[in-house]
Design a protein around this motif. Structure first.
Motif, PDB file in Angstrom:
ATOM      1  N   THR A   9      -0.468  -3.634   3.090  1.00 27.40           N
ATOM      2  CA  THR A   9      -1.690  -2.857   2.925  1.00 27.40           C
ATOM      3  C   THR A   9      -1.966  -2.696   1.440  1.00 27.40           C
ATOM      4  O   THR A   9      -1.047  -2.609   0.636  1.00 27.40           O
ATOM      5  CB  THR A   9      -1.576  -1.446   3.546  1.00 27.40           C
ATOM      6  N   ILE A  11      -4.189  -0.263  -1.209  1.00 26.56           N
ATOM      7  CA  ILE A  11      -4.943   0.984  -1.243  1.00 26.56           C
ATOM      8  C   ILE A  11      -5.511   1.187  -2.644  1.00 26.56           C
ATOM      9  O   ILE A  11      -4.813   0.996  -3.635  1.00 26.56           O
ATOM     10  CB  ILE A  11      -4.017   2.169  -0.856  1.00 26.56           C
ATOM     11  N   THR A  26      -2.846  12.402  -2.068  1.00 26.58           N
ATOM     12  CA  THR A  26      -3.897  11.838  -1.225  1.00 26.58           C
ATOM     13  C   THR A  26      -4.125  12.837  -0.080  1.00 26.58           C
ATOM     14  O   THR A  26      -3.488  13.888  -0.036  1.00 26.58           O
ATOM     15  CB  THR A  26      -3.459  10.483  -0.631  1.00 26.58           C
ATOM     16  N   VAL A  28      -3.220  12.275   2.807  1.00 27.27           N
ATOM     17  CA  VAL A  28      -2.155  12.047   3.805  1.00 27.27           C
ATOM     18  C   VAL A  28      -0.916  12.842   3.393  1.00 27.27           C
ATOM     19  O   VAL A  28      -0.409  12.673   2.275  1.00 27.27           O
ATOM     20  CB  VAL A  28      -1.802  10.550   3.899  1.00 27.27           C
ATOM     21  N   THR A  72       3.472   4.800  -0.022  1.00 31.57           N
ATOM     22  CA  THR A  72       2.227   4.045  -0.250  1.00 31.57           C
ATOM     23  C   THR A  72       1.003   4.915   0.003  1.00 31.57           C
ATOM     24  O   THR A  72       0.020   4.853  -0.741  1.00 31.57           O
ATOM     25  CB  THR A  72       2.141   2.840   0.728  1.00 31.57           C
ATOM     26  N   SER A  73       1.080   5.729   1.027  1.00 29.84           N
ATOM     27  CA  SER A  73      -0.097   6.515   1.416  1.00 29.84           C
ATOM     28  C   SER A  73      -0.148   7.888   0.751  1.00 29.84           C
ATOM     29  O   SER A  73      -1.099   8.627   0.957  1.00 29.84           O
ATOM     30  CB  SER A  73      -0.089   6.730   2.938  1.00 29.84           C
TER      31      SER A  73
END
Ligand code: SF4
Length: 300
Positions: A9, A11, A26, A28, A72-73
């Motif tokens: 992914t 972003i 973020t 998330v 990552t998120s």
């Protein structure tokens, strides 16, 4: 329990300033287990980026696969979540394409010192200007608790029920032996020290290893926060190129483990020595007049 992830992914960050400070969060919220050391690494990384005055659009973080890769998120920068053990070559490609960017790599010990150990050795000797943060918890957490390459001899897990037989990978010694220019270690439970170490790693021009003693609260009941407190001691200052053997001696110590910047050397980074990059980042070149037809013809 760790959540499954979706690798490959990409972003893009959103600019968001909160209370006069860059907001690195973020929307998330992290999914790590309660008490996991990943929370400390997350906090320290954001602190280091704030201290350095970075903006999200100046930073790319490439993540390996593992519980650490779930980050990552959770950090508001450009992010790339790739294949298991393959974070470093992706980061090297990003640095070559745009050497103005601050490129950070986040991986775990299974990802970085197991499946990706070949890439680790070559990134070290090339001295790419990257900061490599390795969540070293001596266990595969995402796949629910198998022995990793840094697990100590005798460690019992579902993959080694009678205890580990082989010697663990020693990342600091490996790094020094392979020509590293910045070798360090910190602890997830000591956020100010870890933030300071990451900051020094990012400032270093060249490959910087930040190995992190990161407790896995769910699957490693041996290397706990208390265990790291009892077995780690802080270094006062790094060794330089004239003292490489002393640095190696420290890296090879067993029973008690040095924490801090262990080795530091100034040497041109790989990206400083590529002639083409001396003219500026590749992504800024005007290629409107470049005819690539001959190149395509070669492959017809
Ligand atoms: Fe949970 Fe361990 Fe993974 Fe942390 S490293 S999220 S404690 S399984």
């Amino acid at each position: 329990m760790p959540n499954a992830q979706k690798p490959l992914t990409i972003i893009a960050p959103k600019t968001a300033v909160k209370g006069g400070k860059q907001n690195w969060n973020t929307r998330v919220f992290p999914t790590w287990c309660a008490g996991c050391g990943d929370w400390g690494v997350w906090a320290a990384l954001k602190q280091a980026l704030t201290n350095l005055g970075k903006k999200p659009e100046e930073v790319v973080i490439v993540y390996g696969v593992g519980c650490s890769g779930n980050m990552t998120s959770f950090v508001n920068t450009y992010a790339f979540h790739g294949l298991h053990g393959r974070a470093l070559p992706v980061a090297e490609g990003i640095k070559l394409a745009n050497n103005k960017l601050t490129v950070i790599v986040v991986a775990g010990d299974g990802d970085g010192y197991g499946i990706g150990v070949g890439h680790f050795i070559h990134a070290l000797r090339r001295n790419f200007d990257l900061t490599y943060i390795v969540h070293n918890n001596a266990v595969y957490g995402l796949t629910t608790g198998q022995t990793s390459p840094t697990a100590l001899k005798g460690f019992k897990s579902k993959s080694t029920p009678e205890g580990v037989i082989e010697e663990p990978v020693n990342p600091l010694a490996l790094a020094i032996a392979t020509g590293a220019t910045f070798v360090s270690r910190s602890q997830a439970a000591d956020i100010p020290h870890l933030a300071q170490t990451i900051e020094a790693g990012i400032k270093h021009n060249g490959f910087s290893l930040v190995d992190v003693f990161q407790h896995c609260a769910t699957f490693n009941k041996v290397n706990t926060v208390q265990w790291y407190r009892e077995h780690a001691y802080k270094l006062e200052k790094p060794f330089g190129p004239q003292e490489k053997t002393k640095a190696m001696g420290k890296a090879l110590e067993t029973g008690r483990y040095p924490v801090g910047v262990l080795y530091h050397e100034e040497r041109p980074a790989y990206d400083d020595e590529v002639t083409e990059l001396k003219k500026g980042p590749l992504v800024e070149r005007d290629i409107s007049n470049v005819d690539i037809t001959p190149l395509f013809d070669e492959f017809r």
